[in-house]
Design a protein around this motif. Structure first.
Motif, PDB file in Angstrom:
ATOM      1  N   TRP A   1      -4.456   2.943   5.274  1.00  0.00           N
ATOM      2  CA  TRP A   1      -3.938   1.730   4.227  1.00  0.00           C
ATOM      3  C   TRP A   1      -2.551   2.169   3.615  1.00  0.00           C
ATOM      4  N   THR A   2      -2.679   3.215   3.203  1.00  0.00           N
ATOM      5  CA  THR A   2      -1.401   3.713   2.440  1.00  0.00           C
ATOM      6  C   THR A   2      -0.056   3.790   3.388  1.00  0.00           C
TER       7      THR A   2
ATOM      8  N   SER B   1       0.734   1.090 -10.631  1.00  0.00           N
ATOM      9  CA  SER B   1       1.329   0.699  -9.586  1.00  0.00           C
ATOM     10  C   SER B   1       2.362  -0.397  -9.531  1.00  0.00           C
TER      11      SER B   1
ATOM     12  N   PRO C   1       0.936  -1.250  -0.018  1.00  0.00           N
ATOM     13  CA  PRO C   1       0.033   0.084  -0.098  1.00  0.00           C
ATOM     14  C   PRO C   1       0.696   1.279  -0.004  1.00  0.00           C
TER      15      PRO C   1
ATOM     16  N   TRP D   1      -5.227  -7.161   5.321  1.00  0.00           N
ATOM     17  CA  TRP D   1      -4.409  -6.008   4.862  1.00  0.00           C
ATOM     18  C   TRP D   1      -4.190  -5.876   3.299  1.00  0.00           C
TER      19      TRP D   1
ATOM     20  N   SER E   1      -5.097   4.466  -3.889  1.00  0.00           N
ATOM     21  CA  SER E   1      -5.831   4.095  -2.918  1.00  0.00           C
ATOM     22  C   SER E   1      -7.192   4.549  -2.732  1.00  0.00           C
TER      23      SER E   1
ATOM     24  N   THR F   1      -9.232   2.526  -4.960  1.00  0.00           N
ATOM     25  CA  THR F   1      -9.528   1.183  -4.437  1.00  0.00           C
ATOM     26  C   THR F   1     -10.665   1.187  -3.344  1.00  0.00           C
TER      27      THR F   1
ATOM     28  N   ALA G   1      -5.954  -4.544  -2.437  1.00  0.00           N
ATOM     29  CA  ALA G   1      -4.962  -4.824  -3.647  1.00  0.00           C
ATOM     30  C   ALA G   1      -5.748  -5.879  -4.298  1.00  0.00           C
TER      31      ALA G   1
END
Length: 591
Positions: free
Chosen positions: A178-179, A567, A123, A340, A131, A134, A344
């Motif tokens: 999350w990032t 990404s 992330p 986590w 992000s 997503t 993705a």
């Protein structure tokens, strides 16, 4: 008084000494100062526009100077944006605390990071824009699309509108956390792992446990790393811009307004330049105040064990966790890693559906699987944007390294006066957190006047200038890790600087890799600089992704495909060099 020597007579006339003694000052050669000249020139790319913004903020429409433009802060929308910006800084500080606690948990429960580490890095490697896209997919209000909505509907029969009033904050903070959480946890864990074994044994022998151990050992050791982490997250929080644009639906974006977005709307609407400049200055003042934390944390400290020192028994081995504890840690790490990495997985699975099916069904559906969404993204200009982004990122990284290395060495061991070194360090810290809004408008106008609108080289230089302060701060810590006695000898003797470099290379090389990897990844993932400054000719990946995301409801597959392509490079780069990057980021912070 007379003197005679070889037939030569000399007469010396003396006088009584009066007044106080004047201390001599060592002559400082001017040569080392030339090392900082390129940095001064590159920094001027930002400093001059910042000065223009400050002057514009205090110049009233009648040509006089005063605080009239700051009356814009009386506007309810501006005050609301200020409150939201402060709230984001609070989110960043809270994330630092959460990351520290998770790092401490993984340190006390070995085995957690074996599976969790890669899941945390991925992330951090993707852009905030990706992000946001997503998490908008995950929290889509339609149960046929949104993962969270589908789960809530299945469990409770209905689900709240996550992208509706108030609840969109949950989506925004989730995407931001999350990032960045992986970055925070990794740095704190590296600091904890660096605690020497003999110190840990001594603490154990003295019976220091629990809160006493945390206060006496771990918190003091992690203080410098806390400064680095806090400074980085405050910068990220201040630059929250694209996340709001892509997550929050248009009708509610003013509820999520931050000062950066408020400034952009005022500039786009053609508001008075003095009033928009005042907005930028207010945002800058808020961030500069918080940057003091970074100044204290980035100063190199000598750490001393805050408990009485005893000689540990050589036969006493460091406490090894039991097999049951290690197994429990691996299980916990595996479960958390699966959770986590889910966003993705959602992004990739959505990209593997056709644009039509991605708009009708969720990522778990098997209908419409294929690569047609990638083809649609390619037709939207993705390949051209990919080449443009490679060029911009490579130029920015190369320019940054060439200029930051000699500048960092000058600040660390170049013989600058103490007061000047402190001024330079403080200036770099403040410049590192300066929001883009402080220099975007004057710089965009200057680039347009020079006929460089749409120039990739011009955009790369802006990125290099923006990344220079943090790079110098980090590399300076690497140079400062050389033994002081060796440095003192080198500075006093003839041409011994190579000895300093050879001694510091163990910490210098990881810092150099960290600067190069992070600069390349940050430029690759950038949206705000390209969006506010560059012309249409640059077309970096983030702008293409944003163009597709404006019709999110009908282009989810294309957006997901573009996000996946955008990404791949930073994810591979960060996963490959992550351990070295962490060592480089924590250089000079070891006990």
């Amino acid at each position: 008084m007379g003197l005679q020597s070889n037939g030569l007579s000399l007469e010396v006339v003396g006088r009584e000494i009066s007044g106080r003694p004047v201390p001599g000052k060592p002559r400082r050669p001017a040569g080392p100062y030339l090392l900082g000249l390129p940095a001064l020139l590159l920094s001027s790319v930002l400093l001059i526009p910042i000065a223009v913004t400050v002057v514009a903020a205090f110049r009233t429409p009648d040509g006089s100077f005063g605080l009239g433009n700051f009356a814009v802060m009386g506007d309810r929308a501006a005050l609301h944006a200020v409150g939201n910006s402060l709230a984001w800084i609070g989110v960043a500080l809270a994330l630092v605390v959460v990351g520290f606690l998770l790092a401490l948990l993984s340190y006390r429960l070995p085995g957690v990071t074996s599976f969790l580490q890669p899941a945390l890095v991925i992330p951090f490697a993707v852009s905030v824009l990706v992000s946001g896209a997503t998490f908008r997919l995950i929290f889509d209000p339609a149960p046929e699309h949104g993962t969270v909505t589908a789960v809530f509907t299945k469990l409770f029969g209905s689900s709240p509108v996550w992208l509706g009033p108030g609840l969109f904050w949950l989506v925004l903070i989730s995407a931001f956390g999350w990032t960045w959480l992986g970055y925070v946890v990794s740095l704190f864990r590296a600091g904890l792992d660096a605690i020497p074994d003999d110190v840990t044994r001594t603490i154990t022998v003295e019976g220091v446990t629990g809160w006493r151990r945390l206060r006496a050992l771990e918190l003091p050791v992690l203080r410098p790393i806390t400064g680095v982490v806090t400074l980085t997250l405050v910068i990220a929080a201040v630059r929250v811009f694209d996340l709001v644009l892509i997550v929050v639906p248009g009708p509610m974006q003013r509820d999520a307004d931050v000062l950066g977005l408020n400034w952009w709307r005022a500039t786009s609407a053609g508001d008075n330049s003095g009033r928009t400049a005042a907005l930028g200055v207010v945002l800058f003042a808020i961030v500069a105040a918080v940057a003091v934390i970074g100044v204290r944390g980035l100063r190199r400290r000598r750490w001393a064990m805050p408990v009485s020192v005893v000689t540990p028994d050589p036969s006493l081995r460091r406490h090894q966790p039991s097999r049951r504890v290690r197994r429990t840690g691996r299980v916990v790490g595996f479960v958390v890693a699966l959770f986590w990495i889910l966003p993705a997985v959602v992004l990739v699975a959505t990209a593997l559906h056709s644009p039509q099916q991605a708009g009708l069904r969720g990522w778990w559906s098997t209908d419409g699987l294929g690569f047609s969404s990638f083809s649609a993204a390619a037709n939207a200009g993705l390949l051209r944007a990919l080449l443009s982004t490679v060029l911009i990122s490579a130029i920015a990284t190369a320019v940054l390294l060439v200029i930051a290395v000699p500048t960092a060495y000058l600040v660390a061991w170049g013989g600058l006066p103490t007061w000047l070194g402190r001024v330079v360090m403080s200036a770099f810290v403040v410049l590192a957190v300066t929001p883009v809004q402080m220099y975007a408008a004057p710089l965009r106008d200057a680039i347009g006047t020079a006929g460089l609108a749409g120039s990739r080289v011009a955009l790369a230089l802006v990125h290099a200038a923006a990344g220079l302060p943090f790079a110098v701060l980090l590399l300076r810590s690497a140079f400062a890790s050389a033994p002081p006695a060796l440095v003192a000898e080198a500075l006093q003797g003839p041409a011994r600087q190579s000895a300093v470099l050879a001694t510091a290379q163990r910490t210098y090389r990881p810092a150099l890799v960290a600067v190069a990897v992070l600069e390349f990844a940050l430029v690759w993932n950038d949206f705000i600089v390209g969006f506010l400054i560059s012309g249409a000719g640059t077309t970096p990946l983030s702008l293409v992704l944003w163009g597709e995301a404006r019709q999110f409801s009908t282009s989810a597959g294309t957006v997901a495909a573009a996000a996946v392509v955008a990404s791949v490079v930073p994810v591979v780069l960060l996963l490959t060099f992550w351990q070295t990057v962490v060592r480089g980021l924590t250089v000079g912070s070891k006990p």
